[in-house]
Scaffold this active site. Sequence first.
Site, PDB file in Angstrom:
ATOM      1  N   ASP A  55       0.905  -1.130  -0.051  1.00 38.37           N
ATOM      2  CA  ASP A  55       0.002   0.174   0.062  1.00 38.37           C
ATOM      3  C   ASP A  55       0.763   1.150   0.106  1.00 38.37           C
ATOM      4  O   ASP A  55       2.190   1.073   0.288  1.00 38.37           O
ATOM      5  CB  ASP A  55      -0.946  -0.060   1.422  1.00 38.37           C
ATOM      6  CG  ASP A  55      -1.669   1.214   1.622  1.00 38.37           C
ATOM      7  OD1 ASP A  55      -2.140   1.509   0.721  1.00 38.37           O
ATOM      8  OD2 ASP A  55      -1.648   1.823   2.967  1.00 38.37           O
ATOM      9  N   ASP A  57      -0.202   5.150   0.828  1.00 42.21           N
ATOM     10  CA  ASP A  57      -0.335   6.012   2.068  1.00 42.21           C
ATOM     11  C   ASP A  57      -0.334   5.421   3.702  1.00 42.21           C
ATOM     12  O   ASP A  57      -1.075   4.453   3.756  1.00 42.21           O
ATOM     13  CB  ASP A  57      -2.068   6.521   1.987  1.00 42.21           C
ATOM     14  CG  ASP A  57      -2.138   7.561   0.905  1.00 42.21           C
ATOM     15  OD1 ASP A  57      -1.008   8.409   0.697  1.00 42.21           O
ATOM     16  OD2 ASP A  57      -2.944   7.593   0.150  1.00 42.21           O
ATOM     17  N   GLU A 103     -17.401   3.281   4.399  1.00 41.07           N
ATOM     18  CA  GLU A 103     -16.269   2.494   3.993  1.00 41.07           C
ATOM     19  C   GLU A 103     -15.656   1.637   5.186  1.00 41.07           C
ATOM     20  O   GLU A 103     -15.302   0.575   5.047  1.00 41.07           O
ATOM     21  CB  GLU A 103     -15.177   3.343   3.732  1.00 41.07           C
ATOM     22  CG  GLU A 103     -13.769   2.623   3.242  1.00 41.07           C
ATOM     23  CD  GLU A 103     -12.751   3.876   2.891  1.00 41.07           C
ATOM     24  OE1 GLU A 103     -12.739   4.818   3.220  1.00 41.07           O
ATOM     25  OE2 GLU A 103     -11.863   3.323   1.990  1.00 41.07           O
ATOM     26  N   SER A 124     -16.178  11.745  -7.374  1.00 42.99           N
ATOM     27  CA  SER A 124     -14.904  12.559  -6.966  1.00 42.99           C
ATOM     28  C   SER A 124     -14.077  12.627  -8.221  1.00 42.99           C
ATOM     29  O   SER A 124     -13.663  13.856  -8.642  1.00 42.99           O
ATOM     30  CB  SER A 124     -13.895  11.406  -5.985  1.00 42.99           C
ATOM     31  OG  SER A 124     -12.646  12.035  -5.716  1.00 42.99           O
ATOM     32  N   SER A 171      -2.555   1.728  -4.517  1.00 45.07           N
ATOM     33  CA  SER A 171      -3.134   2.720  -3.904  1.00 45.07           C
ATOM     34  C   SER A 171      -4.439   3.159  -4.510  1.00 45.07           C
ATOM     35  O   SER A 171      -4.737   3.288  -5.894  1.00 45.07           O
ATOM     36  CB  SER A 171      -2.337   3.991  -3.931  1.00 45.07           C
ATOM     37  OG  SER A 171      -3.239   5.086  -3.562  1.00 45.07           O
ATOM     38  N   ALA A 172      -5.697   3.081  -3.593  1.00 42.34           N
ATOM     39  CA  ALA A 172      -6.858   3.576  -4.026  1.00 42.34           C
ATOM     40  C   ALA A 172      -6.930   5.020  -3.853  1.00 42.34           C
ATOM     41  O   ALA A 172      -7.975   5.415  -4.400  1.00 42.34           O
ATOM     42  CB  ALA A 172      -7.848   3.198  -3.270  1.00 42.34           C
TER      43      ALA A 172
HETATM   44  C1  M7G Z   1     -12.910   8.808  -3.619  1.00 41.78           C
HETATM   45  N1  M7G Z   1     -11.755   9.067  -2.415  1.00 41.78           N
HETATM   46  C2  M7G Z   1     -11.533   8.006  -1.332  1.00 41.78           C
HETATM   47  N2  M7G Z   1     -10.801   8.678  -0.496  1.00 41.78           N
HETATM   48  C3  M7G Z   1     -10.042   7.753   0.446  1.00 41.78           C
HETATM   49  O1  M7G Z   1      -8.789   7.407   0.195  1.00 41.78           O
HETATM   50  C4  M7G Z   1      -8.299   6.120   0.534  1.00 41.78           C
HETATM   51  C5  M7G Z   1      -7.429   5.620  -0.290  1.00 41.78           C
HETATM   52  O2  M7G Z   1      -7.350   4.398  -0.067  1.00 41.78           O
HETATM   53  P1  M7G Z   1      -5.872   3.657  -0.100  1.00 41.78           P
HETATM   54  O3  M7G Z   1      -5.261   3.659  -1.394  1.00 41.78           O
HETATM   55  O4  M7G Z   1      -6.347   2.218   0.547  1.00 41.78           O
HETATM   56  O5  M7G Z   1      -5.266   4.402   0.842  1.00 41.78           O
HETATM   57  P2  M7G Z   1      -5.065   4.307   2.233  1.00 41.78           P
HETATM   58  O6  M7G Z   1      -3.579   4.054   2.538  1.00 41.78           O
HETATM   59  O7  M7G Z   1      -5.027   5.891   2.788  1.00 41.78           O
HETATM   60  O8  M7G Z   1      -6.005   3.341   3.340  1.00 41.78           O
HETATM   61  C6  M7G Z   1      -9.720   5.481   0.783  1.00 41.78           C
HETATM   62  O9  M7G Z   1      -9.734   4.436   1.818  1.00 41.78           O
HETATM   63  C7  M7G Z   1     -10.763   6.567   1.008  1.00 41.78           C
HETATM   64  O10 M7G Z   1     -11.188   6.375   2.446  1.00 41.78           O
HETATM   65  C8  M7G Z   1     -10.910   9.728  -0.790  1.00 41.78           C
HETATM   66  N3  M7G Z   1      -9.948  10.941   0.139  1.00 41.78           N
HETATM   67  C9  M7G Z   1     -10.344  11.943  -0.135  1.00 41.78           C
HETATM   68  N4  M7G Z   1      -9.661  13.165   0.509  1.00 41.78           N
HETATM   69  N5  M7G Z   1     -10.851  12.461  -1.524  1.00 41.78           N
HETATM   70  C10 M7G Z   1     -11.671  11.579  -2.343  1.00 41.78           C
HETATM   71  O11 M7G Z   1     -12.196  11.801  -2.987  1.00 41.78           O
HETATM   72  C11 M7G Z   1     -11.370  10.220  -1.730  1.00 41.78           C
HETATM   73 MG    MG Z   2      -2.431   3.103   3.572  1.00 35.66          MG
END
Ligand code: M7G
Ligand code: MG
Length: 319
Positions: A55, A57, A103, A124, A171-172
């Site tokens: 992952d 973040d 979520e 988004s 990464s989401a």
């Molecule tokens: C569509 N969207 C999703 N997220 C968050 O971004 C995270 C990205 O997911 P991840 O890549 O699993 O990252 P992580 O390491 O932070 O968990 C998701 O878990 C959501 O909570 C978002 N966060 C922001 N600030 N803006 C957005 O438009 C948005």
């Molecule tokens: Mg993370």
Amino acid sequence: MGCDEKREPAGGRLRVQDIPALIQDHCRMRNPAKVERIINELVFGGPERMQIVSDFDYTITKQRMEDGGAVPSSFEIFNSCQSLPKNFKAETDKLYHKYRPIEIDPHMPIAVKVKYMIEWWTKSGELASGFPFDQSEIDQIASKYKHALRDGTHEFFADLQRLNIPTLVFSAGLGNSVVSVLRQANVLHPNVKVVSNFLQFRDGVLDGFQQPMIHTFNKNETVLNESSEYYDLVHTRDHIIVMGDSIGDADMASGVPASSHIMKIGFLFHHVEANMEKYMDTFDIVLVDDQTMDVPRTLLALIEKQHKLNMEAAKQSSL
Ligand SMILES: C[n+]1cn([C@@H]2O[C@H](COP(=O)(O)OP(=O)(O)O)[C@@H](O)[C@H]2O)c2nc(N)[nH]c(=O)c21
Ligand SMILES: [Mg+2]
């Protein structure tokens, strides 16, 4: 030792208790015997069978900075760009407050959540449409966070490159921010592939995210395009280290053959007491407030050490 006996590395079977990084207080394991078995499998298999799935973040970036400063997520890096329309921040915040509780709702089934997540990422993407935007804005903000990677990340990625180990960063969030941070931190080597949501442009104007959409619940190797080079590469690599900070990250290697040996490392920082049981059930190794890459680097060092011994032994026997 049963059938494990023939799989013993030439240098002898490794024991968890002899690996200092794994016997630190903040390194927790539900099942040390399982961890030990996987370590021996990975070490026995060597670098040629390895891949890393991580992952981004708060897994590659730190969960806590020494100076107390906050590290923005990849979406937050984008959201702080100056040229976004005036209502952008307020609108994305609204979406966040609506969908984030869904979520992380512990009671709602995943199948139901998926529909909402698709809605969230779609809306988004719609907000990120219809205005000119320059990638250099992301680069400027990302440059401030190139030092926010876990201690030892540079060395870890250099070792992965040297050992030719494919490394998938999942990464989401927003891929443009992820790539920018990794590139400016000098860790975006050719063996590193980022699968994420990337901005799409049409006639110089921003037009949402490219397909396929990567959201919280499809963030795993099943979204890799079967015709892609990377798919072929990782499907021949059945020894995997998976790293993440969220429970869902543990499933990032879903889609690989069932026979694979997978070591799941979880970085736990928030609400340690409340989350501990769940993290221990989900990850093989749980690292509590560990802002380093020490444990994955230790595993890699063990794999490399055995590899060198094997090469040395092969050279001797061919003389
Ligand atoms: C569509 N969207 C999703 N997220 C968050 O971004 C995270 C990205 O997911 P991840 O890549 O699993 O990252 P992580 O390491 O932070 O968990 C998701 O878990 C959501 O909570 C978002 N966060 C922001 N600030 N803006 C957005 O438009 C948005
Ligand atoms: Mg993370």
